[in-house]
Scaffold this active site. Sequence first.
Site, short mmCIF file in Angstrom:
data_model
loop_
_atom_site.label_atom_id
_atom_site.label_comp_id
_atom_site.label_asym_id
_atom_site.label_seq_id
_atom_site.Cartn_x
_atom_site.Cartn_y
_atom_site.Cartn_z
N ASP A 193 4.27 18.82 -2.57
CA ASP A 193 3.39 18.89 -3.75
C ASP A 193 1.92 18.98 -3.32
OD1 ASP A 193 5.02 18.93 -5.98
OD2 ASP A 193 4.94 16.77 -6.36
N ASN A 201 -0.66 7.38 0.94
CA ASN A 201 -1.92 8.05 1.28
C ASN A 201 -3.03 7.11 1.70
OD1 ASN A 201 -1.56 11.04 0.95
ND2 ASN A 201 -0.53 10.23 -0.87
N HIS A 241 -3.16 17.41 -10.04
CA HIS A 241 -2.41 16.21 -9.64
C HIS A 241 -2.59 15.18 -10.74
CE1 HIS A 241 -2.06 12.17 -7.58
NE2 HIS A 241 -0.84 12.61 -7.80
N LEU A 242 -1.50 14.90 -11.39
CA LEU A 242 -1.53 13.98 -12.52
C LEU A 242 -0.77 12.71 -12.13
CD1 LEU A 242 -2.49 13.80 -15.44
CD2 LEU A 242 -0.34 14.87 -16.14
N ARG A 243 -1.53 11.70 -11.79
CA ARG A 243 -0.91 10.44 -11.35
C ARG A 243 -0.52 9.65 -12.57
NH1 ARG A 243 1.00 6.36 -9.30
NH2 ARG A 243 0.14 5.21 -7.51
N GLU A 299 0.82 -1.21 0.00
CA GLU A 299 0.00 0.00 0.00
C GLU A 299 0.85 1.26 0.00
OE1 GLU A 299 -2.98 -0.32 -0.60
OE2 GLU A 299 -3.51 -2.31 0.10
N GLY A 300 0.33 2.29 -0.64
CA GLY A 300 1.05 3.56 -0.73
C GLY A 300 0.82 4.46 0.47
N THR A 351 -5.64 8.04 -4.06
CA THR A 351 -5.77 8.52 -2.68
C THR A 351 -4.90 9.77 -2.48
OG1 THR A 351 -4.06 6.97 -1.99
CG2 THR A 351 -6.33 6.28 -1.67
O1 GFB Z 1 0.00 7.99 -2.17
P1 GFB Z 1 -0.47 6.82 -2.89
O2 GFB Z 1 -0.98 5.75 -2.06
O3 GFB Z 1 -1.57 7.27 -3.93
O4 GFB Z 1 0.73 6.29 -3.75
P2 GFB Z 1 -2.47 6.46 -4.97
C1 GFB Z 1 1.32 7.01 -4.78
C2 GFB Z 1 2.72 7.48 -4.42
O5 GFB Z 1 3.37 7.90 -5.64
C3 GFB Z 1 2.75 8.70 -3.51
C4 GFB Z 1 4.06 9.11 -5.44
O6 GFB Z 1 2.70 8.42 -2.15
C5 GFB Z 1 4.06 9.36 -3.93
O7 GFB Z 1 5.16 8.71 -3.36
N1 GFB Z 1 3.31 10.21 -6.09
C6 GFB Z 1 2.11 10.13 -6.72
C7 GFB Z 1 3.73 11.48 -6.16
N2 GFB Z 1 1.76 11.34 -7.20
C8 GFB Z 1 2.74 12.19 -6.86
C9 GFB Z 1 2.95 13.60 -7.05
O8 GFB Z 1 2.14 14.31 -7.61
N3 GFB Z 1 4.08 14.12 -6.54
C10 GFB Z 1 5.00 13.37 -5.87
N4 GFB Z 1 6.08 14.00 -5.39
N5 GFB Z 1 4.85 12.05 -5.68
C11 GFB Z 1 -2.26 3.82 -4.95
C12 GFB Z 1 -1.14 3.03 -4.35
O9 GFB Z 1 -1.75 5.09 -5.28
O10 GFB Z 1 -2.74 3.21 -6.09
C13 GFB Z 1 -1.42 1.56 -4.23
O11 GFB Z 1 -0.94 3.45 -3.04
C14 GFB Z 1 -1.94 1.02 -5.51
O12 GFB Z 1 -0.23 0.93 -3.91
C15 GFB Z 1 -3.11 1.85 -5.96
O13 GFB Z 1 -0.89 1.04 -6.48
C16 GFB Z 1 -3.65 1.37 -7.28
O14 GFB Z 1 -3.79 6.13 -4.42
O15 GFB Z 1 -2.42 7.32 -6.18
#
Ligand code: GFB
Length: 431
Positions: free
Chosen positions: A372, A56, A291-293, A53-54, A389
């Site tokens: 960010d 957020n 926010h561009l994922r 898990e990431g 998230t």
């Molecule tokens: O935060 P997070 O759980 O969001 O995981 P999601 C994404 C991670 O990618 C962030 C990096 O914690 C950062 O480390 N990241 C993403 C970014 N966007 C940015 C940005 O705009 N700036 C910076 N500096 N870093 C979930 C994942 O991602 O998606 C799960 O946690 C799984 O593991 C799921 O892959 C499908 O909710 O976007």
Amino acid sequence: LVLCSHCLKTECSLDTEADLSDDIVFQSGSHQTLKVGPAIPRRYLLYHVNHGEGFNLRRDVYMRIANLVQRLQQDGDWVLVLPPWGRLYHWRTRSLEQIRIPWATFFDVESLNRYIPVIEFEDFIKETGQAAIDQILYLQAYKEGWTNGKWEEKIDERECIEPPAYRLDEAGVFRGWFWGYPDAYAKAFKCLSVQGMARILAPVLLNNFTARSVFVDRGEKVMHDRFGDVSYWTVRRSMRFAKHLRDIGDEFRESKLESTDEKDKTVMTDNWRDMERKPGSAIGGPYLAAHLRREDFARNNRKEVPTLERAADQIKVALKKYKLEKVFVATDAPKHEIEELRRHLQDYQVYNYVPPKGVLENFKDGGVAIIDQWICAHARYFIGTGVSTFSFRIHEERQILGFDTKMTYNRFCGHSEPEDCEQPSVWKIVY
Ligand code: GFB
């Protein structure tokens, strides 16, 4: 008055004679001595989240567990031990060692403490004398799934479904991943099948176990007691980012984006408990934030992810609508994608935060991501990525600051979605 760290919350006031008994005496340095009691042994709740898990989603699990601790506190002296950060899949900067990171690197721990008592894992080791945990409870689903097709809340001690992530060593203790602390171990281990809200753990922890330190692994298996209610928003408000990260974000806002709290009407109070904003009171800086994922979202070709050209088109529409010239882009995209996006937006001023070496070294990938998020949270208009998230937490931050929901709950329409794709559900803040 000597306050122990778990009393750093507003409700904790042992200042009348009637509150005191003479069971325990705390004394520290030159402080005056105060007798407090009765001698209820302090109990520690530790937790951990599935490795994949990431960041957020982990923040969301903290909220569920924090509300559990709030419930437990009604029946005893419980403290939440904050799981050190590290080994996150998305934290890719190889030159950095990214384990055993304390919460204070990312969050304002004093603010967390204003909701429930929390301590860092290192403090737990100091307080208890060793990195030893009495009991691990490993949460898992029910092997048989839902019975009779019906979902009901339940919890039972069961055999482990998967091979246990902890192994018994020759000394008779359980070893495994304890946030990168090689000396840490647990004395007992059990699997619990669970289906329900975090509060379902309360009676089990209070009645079935006497262990002083209990470590709930796979904390994400339990859900919020009530998503979006007052307790959700109260714990969310307590999760303020560390001041050193907010300061870096504020400095960037001021120097590049003409954005200051006074002008933008986003001034915060020192204590989050005193902060209650009317929706629409915040104006935000004169920029649009997106926010561009990308990364794994783009690689897996998720339907919510737009092509860069399509993302730029959607940004342009909003820029025109709100008469803005500046765009701040938060993204995990590689450099060449950011350059491509810039080309599509060449008539506008496009910014992204590139950390100086020192910031990256001190605050790591997690700290940069928070910077960010903080800059996105202060924009006049925000557009995020569906189901991320990372974007959801920005929505919440903007609710706390007092933005109108229509300037916040927006997302890109993905490459295979219609132009009027469904927008994010609005979760209004409640106090
Ligand atoms: O935060 P997070 O759980 O969001 O995981 P999601 C994404 C991670 O990618 C962030 C990096 O914690 C950062 O480390 N990241 C993403 C970014 N966007 C940015 C940005 O705009 N700036 C910076 N500096 N870093 C979930 C994942 O991602 O998606 C799960 O946690 C799984 O593991 C799921 O892959 C499908 O909710 O976007």
